[in-house]
Design an enzyme around this catalytic site. Structure first.
Site, mmCIF file in Angstrom:
data_model
loop_
_atom_site.group_PDB
_atom_site.id
_atom_site.type_symbol
_atom_site.label_atom_id
_atom_site.label_comp_id
_atom_site.label_asym_id
_atom_site.label_seq_id
_atom_site.Cartn_x
_atom_site.Cartn_y
_atom_site.Cartn_z
ATOM 1 N N SER A 181 -8.754 0.065 -10.191
ATOM 2 C CA SER A 181 -9.201 1.137 -10.987
ATOM 3 C C SER A 181 -9.670 0.754 -12.397
ATOM 4 C CB SER A 181 -8.061 2.079 -11.283
ATOM 5 O OG SER A 181 -8.389 3.391 -11.397
ATOM 6 N N ASP A 205 -9.283 5.261 -4.567
ATOM 7 C CA ASP A 205 -8.495 4.773 -5.789
ATOM 8 C C ASP A 205 -7.780 3.710 -5.307
ATOM 9 O OD1 ASP A 205 -7.330 3.777 -7.987
ATOM 10 O OD2 ASP A 205 -6.377 5.506 -8.422
#
Length: 266
Positions: free
Chosen positions: A39, A154
């Site tokens: 991320s 993600d």
């Protein structure tokens, strides 16, 4: 000298503090032999691995900090997320001086999640920016990325602190956990809808990290408090950086001590 690897975890705005630790490494005259990122850790890792110093990264961030919301290009009419992420992707293309993993000065591994197979996907070769964009595709916020026929979201969903994927590539593993901490408000402890969703996601990520720490911990684990800082509060940059001052000192001390230890192989 021993080789050390650096793992940069996910945590939204809290991950801005990765800069403080990168600057500390610059001050020590040290560079990791390999980097892993999830991320926002993938974003920071991409810039750092491309050859930028901590000071250069900080200058770039400050120049664009007030435009972060604009770069998120919100659209309530998107099917899979309220943010397209194209503007952020364009920023990466403009300022990361590498288009492929093979062009980086430091080897980098970026973690994303295969949405349909529910598994970890590790990128360490091929195109760079799409891999980073996939790693930040938080569910319901950023649109997923389709790369090589795979729908990716993600990386925090499977590996929010990816130190384990570089443990075999270095002698010392440094992991920076920026998940932060939460305390209830004084008046009403019941969270809002958004707070409920975001914090529940963080709780699940913390469970993943705790399990890994019990099984195979990194050599150096740093977890700043960063209390009650939300994932989208990038405007609190100064507070975030000030909040990790003591943690940076701990990293310096522990890394210096670890690098001085001798390990003999016969």
């Amino acid at each position: 000298m021993k080789r050390f690897g650096l793992a940069l975890g996910g945590g939204g705005a809290k991950g801005l503090c990765h800069l403080a630790f990168i600057k500390a490494l610059d001050e020590m005259g040290l560079r990791p032999a390999i980097i892993a990122g999830t991320s926002i850790g993938a974003i920071m890792g991409g810039f750092y691995a491309s050859g930028m110093s901590g000071a250069e990264m900080e200058a770039l961030l400050k120049a664009n900090l007030h435009d972060i919301n604009r770069m998120m290009d919100i659209s309530l009419f998107r099917r899979s997320g309220i943010k397209r992420g194209k503007a952020a992707e364009e920023l990466f293309y403009r300022h990361i001086p590498a288009s492929r993993f093979e062009d980086l000065e430091i080897p980098l591994k970026v973690v994303a999640t295969d949405f349909w197979d529910r598994r970890e996907v590790i990128f360490d070769s091929g195109v760079l920016i799409p891999a980073i964009r996939a790693s930040i595709a938080m569910a319901g916020v950023f649109e997923p990325v389709t790369l090589n026929g795979t729908v990716l979201v993600d990386g925090g969903g499977v590996n929010p602190l990816p130190y384990d994927i570089i443990q075999n590539d270095c002698d010392i593993t440094v992991a920076i956990d920026v998940s932060g901490e939460k305390t209830p408000p004084a008046k009403d402890a019941v969270p809002s809808v958004i707070e409920n969703l975001l914090t529940t996601y963080t709780i699940m990520q913390s469970s993943i990290v705790k399990t890994k720490l019990n099984f195979a911990p990194p050599d150096i684990y740093i977890k700043p408090a960063l209390t009650n800082i939300r994932a989208t509060e990038f405007h609190r940059y100064d507070e975030i950086m000030e909040g990790v001052r003591d943690d940076v000192a701990v990293l310096k001390d522990e890394l210096e001590r670890s690098l001085k230890k001798r390990r003999w192989f016969f």
